[in-house]
Structure formats: structure tokens, C-alpha cells
Scaffold this active site. Structure first.
Site, PDB file in Angstrom:
ATOM      1  N   ASP A  15     -13.776  -0.120  22.368  1.00  8.79           N
ATOM      2  CA  ASP A  15     -14.335   0.460  23.582  1.00  8.79           C
ATOM      3  C   ASP A  15     -15.271   1.613  23.238  1.00  8.79           C
ATOM      4  O   ASP A  15     -15.215   2.172  22.132  1.00  8.79           O
ATOM      5  CB  ASP A  15     -13.221   0.989  24.501  1.00  8.79           C
ATOM      6  CG  ASP A  15     -12.463  -0.114  25.212  1.00  8.79           C
ATOM      7  OD1 ASP A  15     -13.082  -0.772  26.074  1.00  8.79           O
ATOM      8  OD2 ASP A  15     -11.281  -0.317  24.907  1.00  8.79           O
ATOM      9  N   SER A  45      -3.776  -4.050  32.707  1.00  3.93           N
ATOM     10  CA  SER A  45      -3.988  -2.887  33.576  1.00  3.93           C
ATOM     11  C   SER A  45      -5.361  -2.250  33.444  1.00  3.93           C
ATOM     12  O   SER A  45      -5.670  -1.312  34.178  1.00  3.93           O
ATOM     13  CB  SER A  45      -2.924  -1.825  33.267  1.00  3.93           C
ATOM     14  OG  SER A  45      -3.023  -1.394  31.912  1.00  3.93           O
ATOM     15  N   MET A  46      -6.195  -2.742  32.524  1.00  6.67           N
ATOM     16  CA  MET A  46      -7.479  -2.080  32.296  1.00  6.67           C
ATOM     17  C   MET A  46      -8.359  -2.120  33.548  1.00  6.67           C
ATOM     18  O   MET A  46      -8.626  -3.190  34.096  1.00  6.67           O
ATOM     19  CB  MET A  46      -8.211  -2.735  31.131  1.00  6.67           C
ATOM     20  CG  MET A  46      -9.539  -2.075  30.806  1.00  6.67           C
ATOM     21  SD  MET A  46     -10.370  -2.851  29.412  1.00  6.67           S
ATOM     22  CE  MET A  46     -11.887  -1.898  29.369  1.00  6.67           C
ATOM     23  N   GLU A  96       5.528  -5.598  32.286  1.00  8.71           N
ATOM     24  CA  GLU A  96       4.879  -6.075  31.070  1.00  8.71           C
ATOM     25  C   GLU A  96       5.797  -7.065  30.372  1.00  8.71           C
ATOM     26  O   GLU A  96       7.015  -6.875  30.319  1.00  8.71           O
ATOM     27  CB  GLU A  96       4.591  -4.886  30.149  1.00  8.71           C
ATOM     28  CG  GLU A  96       3.665  -5.218  29.000  1.00  8.71           C
ATOM     29  CD  GLU A  96       3.204  -3.972  28.287  1.00  8.71           C
ATOM     30  OE1 GLU A  96       1.994  -3.814  28.086  1.00  8.71           O
ATOM     31  OE2 GLU A  96       4.059  -3.142  27.937  1.00  8.71           O
ATOM     32  N   MET A  97       5.226  -8.145  29.881  1.00 10.60           N
ATOM     33  CA  MET A  97       6.022  -9.163  29.214  1.00 10.60           C
ATOM     34  C   MET A  97       5.358  -9.574  27.914  1.00 10.60           C
ATOM     35  O   MET A  97       4.169  -9.310  27.687  1.00 10.60           O
ATOM     36  CB  MET A  97       6.230 -10.378  30.125  1.00 10.60           C
ATOM     37  CG  MET A  97       4.971 -11.124  30.503  1.00 10.60           C
ATOM     38  SD  MET A  97       5.285 -12.600  31.548  1.00 10.60           S
ATOM     39  CE  MET A  97       5.943 -11.899  33.046  1.00 10.60           C
ATOM     40  N   TYR A 156     -11.312  -5.976  38.084  1.00  3.75           N
ATOM     41  CA  TYR A 156     -11.881  -4.732  37.571  1.00  3.75           C
ATOM     42  C   TYR A 156     -12.416  -3.886  38.715  1.00  3.75           C
ATOM     43  O   TYR A 156     -13.105  -4.389  39.603  1.00  3.75           O
ATOM     44  CB  TYR A 156     -13.016  -5.033  36.587  1.00  3.75           C
ATOM     45  CG  TYR A 156     -12.551  -5.733  35.328  1.00  3.75           C
ATOM     46  CD1 TYR A 156     -11.620  -5.132  34.491  1.00  3.75           C
ATOM     47  CD2 TYR A 156     -13.044  -6.989  34.983  1.00  3.75           C
ATOM     48  CE1 TYR A 156     -11.202  -5.773  33.333  1.00  3.75           C
ATOM     49  CE2 TYR A 156     -12.625  -7.626  33.829  1.00  3.75           C
ATOM     50  CZ  TYR A 156     -11.704  -7.008  33.010  1.00  3.75           C
ATOM     51  OH  TYR A 156     -11.283  -7.646  31.870  1.00  3.75           O
ATOM     52  N   LYS A 185      -8.808 -11.050  29.137  1.00  5.17           N
ATOM     53  CA  LYS A 185      -8.238 -11.865  30.211  1.00  5.17           C
ATOM     54  C   LYS A 185      -9.220 -12.953  30.646  1.00  5.17           C
ATOM     55  O   LYS A 185      -8.823 -14.098  30.889  1.00  5.17           O
ATOM     56  CB  LYS A 185      -7.798 -11.005  31.395  1.00  5.17           C
ATOM     57  CG  LYS A 185      -8.847 -10.180  32.068  1.00  5.17           C
ATOM     58  CD  LYS A 185      -8.309  -9.580  33.372  1.00  5.17           C
ATOM     59  CE  LYS A 185      -7.200  -8.586  33.160  1.00  5.17           C
ATOM     60  NZ  LYS A 185      -7.661  -7.300  32.598  1.00  5.17           N
ATOM     61  N   GLN A 196      -9.100 -15.644  28.093  1.00  8.28           N
ATOM     62  CA  GLN A 196      -7.881 -16.445  28.180  1.00  8.28           C
ATOM     63  C   GLN A 196      -7.934 -17.421  29.341  1.00  8.28           C
ATOM     64  O   GLN A 196      -7.483 -18.568  29.219  1.00  8.28           O
ATOM     65  CB  GLN A 196      -6.668 -15.522  28.301  1.00  8.28           C
ATOM     66  CG  GLN A 196      -6.351 -14.778  27.016  1.00  8.28           C
ATOM     67  CD  GLN A 196      -5.358 -13.653  27.217  1.00  8.28           C
ATOM     68  OE1 GLN A 196      -4.959 -13.352  28.347  1.00  8.28           O
ATOM     69  NE2 GLN A 196      -4.964 -13.006  26.133  1.00  8.28           N
TER      70      GLN A 196
END
Length: 369
Positions: free
Chosen positions: A144, A218-219, A260-261, A280, A295, A298
């Protein structure tokens, strides 16, 4: 054989996976690898640190999947004080933090052939790595832009001052080039992918007879999307995984919030979703996010449409855009995703190939910037 060390605010053992986890796993296949996780403190835990589940395993070495892990926890850690008048105090706290670097971390630095330093807080240790091990190769993983993730001025200033101590800067997006002092050490190596994960069959985690979608991470998470979408589409279940405190306050019968998993568990939700959501928030979002959003990659890997803000479309097939906060455009994007007949694919190298490009960019003309 290469001896590697990673320094990051991530922890290799975390359930949530970022690019650094896949790079570290590949380096562990090539030689002894250690992972130093920094910035955990009582303060960060109060703020919802994603490593909270690992807090009781801090300040000790644990080997997981061939990687030696050390989560450095203190009662405090330096942070962005956001006031010019407090700049001397901020600099002093960062300096003190560096002096308190654990002995195990110093040993790992001295033994390493290659030290990977990830963007975030870790750049404050560039000069320390160079001093402790002048012959080590320093690779900066530029996940980033330091400005975008709100880093303290002390970190940003140290990064610029010590930039020429870095041997290689790995950029997952060419858009990040504009945030570097110069391009002499920069190489382009986009995020990799493990195609094998999409070739397996996973159990369907969703309620029978319901249309379901998923958001992971969470971003820059915008809860407003779900406040609107859940209201206008009560026929759809909106599954939110790992958003943490960003999802606090979301309450509707068709919003299902998951903690979270483990990355492996999320694959079922990806494979069986009708579409994915990349919610976002509109915060002058940088262009490099178009290339680096894991994400969105994916979703494409599993061949499912993505609903995302207009600024993340990037003319990519399978993405359907909306204007944040606008109910009509959110409704249209969801409808378009459900009707989508696009053939969704993902052009990407495997993580071993990406790591090889980072280590030997001279052998790959496509790494040049």
C-alpha cells in the site's frame, strides 16, 4: 538455500491472508524463514487489532508450516499523532520503539540473506536491518501507499530518507510507482493466485432456497452499502466475513455477520455465492486498488460476478458498479450481477512464479517499470 525474514504488521498465523502470507509460505519452501510481527500492544488491542486471537502467543517463537513466528507485543507502540506540534514526541517514540527491538529479531536479521519489509509500520526498521546486516538483500513489499493507509509522518519520512538502502521494491501495481522517490529499484510483480483452490468442491454454507452473496475483509469497508442493499433486496442474504468493528451497527434479518475465519473456510462462501461484494468506501480511493484488491481477484478466480463501486470497475468483465450511497445504482448493480452471463476469468501467475519474479526480476522483462 535462502534464509529469509519478513517484518510486517501482519502475523503469518493470522486467519486473514494477505499477499505477504503467500510470499512467506513460498520462501519457506526455499529455505529457513522467520516472520516478525510488530505493532501489537494494549493500545492496538483496544482499537480492534486483527491479531487479538494470537495475543496470548506473543513474545515467544512458534514454528507454523515451516515458518518461525514471533509476535512482538508491548504495553504501548508508537502511532500517528496527527499534530505538527507533537511531531518531536512522535519521532521520539518511534526511535525508542526501535531501540527495544527483541533480541530474537536482531538474531534473525543478522542471519538472513533476504529481509522482506512490508509497507505500513515496518519501514522504520530499514536502517536497522542495514546496520545489523550490511550484506542482506532488502526487499520492500509495497502492498500500500503509506499516505493512503494513514501512516505517521515519522514512518513516511524514514522511508524516503532510507529508500536507497532498499535493494528491490516490489509493486503489485504500476500505479504505485508515483509514490516512490525514484524507480531505479522498482519491479512490477502483481499478486499471484493458487488456481487449485477453485478446482475443488466445497460444501454449500448458505441457507437452501435463498440467494446469497458474500463480502470478505475490512479494508475501506463501507457499511452504508449493506444498509441500503439489505433494505431494497430482502430476498437476498448478505454475508459479511471478517469486517470487524467496521460492521458494527449493521442489523437486518438478511445481513449475516461472521467473525474473521480461516482463509480455507471462506472458500465455501466464495464458491457458492451468487455474487461477491467489494464495498469500498469512497475515500479518494487510490488507483492501485484496481490491481491489488485480493477480494476482487478471488471473485474472478471462482467465476462469480462482483458488485463494487464505479471507481473499482477498471473495464473488467464481471464487475458491476454502483455509486456509494445511491440506492438506485446499488439496485441496478445487484440486478446486473444476478443476470450476468459474462465469462469471468483471471489472468495471473502462481505465487511461486511471482516470488521468482521478485527474486530475479532481471530474468523477466515484464517486471520492468
Amino acid at each position: 538455500m535462502t534464509r529469509s525474514l519478513f517484518i510486517s504488521v501482519h502475523d503469518f498465523r493470522s486467519l486473514r491472508k494477505a499477499s505477504i502470507h503467500f510470499i512467506a509460505a513460498e520462501m519457506a519452501r526455499r529455505g529457513p524463514t522467520a516472520f516478525l510481527s510488530i505493532g501489537l500492544s494494549t493500545l492496538s488491542l483496544r482499537r480492534g487489532d486483527t491479531r487479538a486471537s494470537l495475543a496470548d502467543r506473543a513474545n515467544q517463537v512458534e514454528t507454523v508450516d515451516g515458518v518461525e513466528c514471533y509476535l512482538w507485543r508491548m504495553k504501548w507502540h508508537p502511532f500517528n499523532m496527527r499534530r505538527a506540534a507533537l511531531a518531536p514526541v512522535e519521532r521520539g517514540l518511534f526511535w525508542l520503539y526501535r531501540q527495544m527491538l527483541p533480541a530474537i529479531a536482531r538474531r534473525w536479521i543478522r542471519r538472513a540473506d533476504t529481509v522482506f519489509i512490508e509497507s505500513g509500520m515496518a519501514p522504520i526498521f530499514i536502517s536497522d536491518v542495514r546496520k545489523l546486516n550490511p550484506s542482506a538483500r532488502i526487499i520492500y513489499l509495497m502492498s500500500d501507499d503509506l499516505e493512503v493507509v494513514g501512516c505517521a509522518d515519522t514512518i513516511k519520512n524514514d522511508f524516503v530518507r532510507n529508500f536507497d538502502m532498499i535493494d528491490t521494491v516490489r509493486m503489485p501495481s504500476r500505479y504505485l510507482l508515483e509514490r516512490l522517490p525514484h524507480a531505479r529499484s522498482a519491479v512490477f510483480a502483481p499478486h499471484g493466485i493458487d488456481r487449485g483452490i477453485a478446482e475443488k468442491t466445497y460444501p454449500d454454507p448458505y441457507a437452501p432456497g435463498r440467494t446469497s452473496c458474500v463480502s470478505i475483509g475490512s479494508m475501506l469497508f463501507d457499511p452504508g452499502f449493506f444498509q441500503i442493499a439489505a433494505r431494497i433486496r430482502p430476498d437476498i442474504d448478505f454475508h459479511i466475513i471478517g469486517a470487524g468493528h467496521a460492521a458494527d451497527g449493521l442489523d437486518a434479518p438478511n445481513i449475516i455477520i461472521h467473525p474473521e475465519m480461516a482463509f480455507e473456510r471462506t472458500l465455501s462462501y466464495l464458491q457458492h455465492a451468487s455474487f461477491g461484494v467489494a464495498p469500498y468506501r469512497d475515500a479518494n480511493t487510490p488507483r492501485y486498488l484496481l490491481d491489488t484488491s485480493l477480494k476482487l481477484r478471488q471473485f474472478a478466480l471462482f467465476g462469480i460476478p462482483a458488485v463494487c463501486p464505479d471507481f473499482a470497475l477498471n473495464d473488467t468483465p464481471g464487475r458491476h458498479g454502483y455509486r456509494p450511497g445511491d440506492a438506485q445504482s446499488i439496485g441496478r448493480a445487484i440486478d446486473a450481477a444476478l443476470r450476468s452471463s459474462d465469462v469471468i476469468g483471471l489472468e495471473a501467475h502462481s505465487w511461486p512464479e511471482i516470488v521468482q519474479r521478485i527474486l530475479t526480476p532481471e530474468a523477466y522483462p515484464d517486471t520492468r517499470v
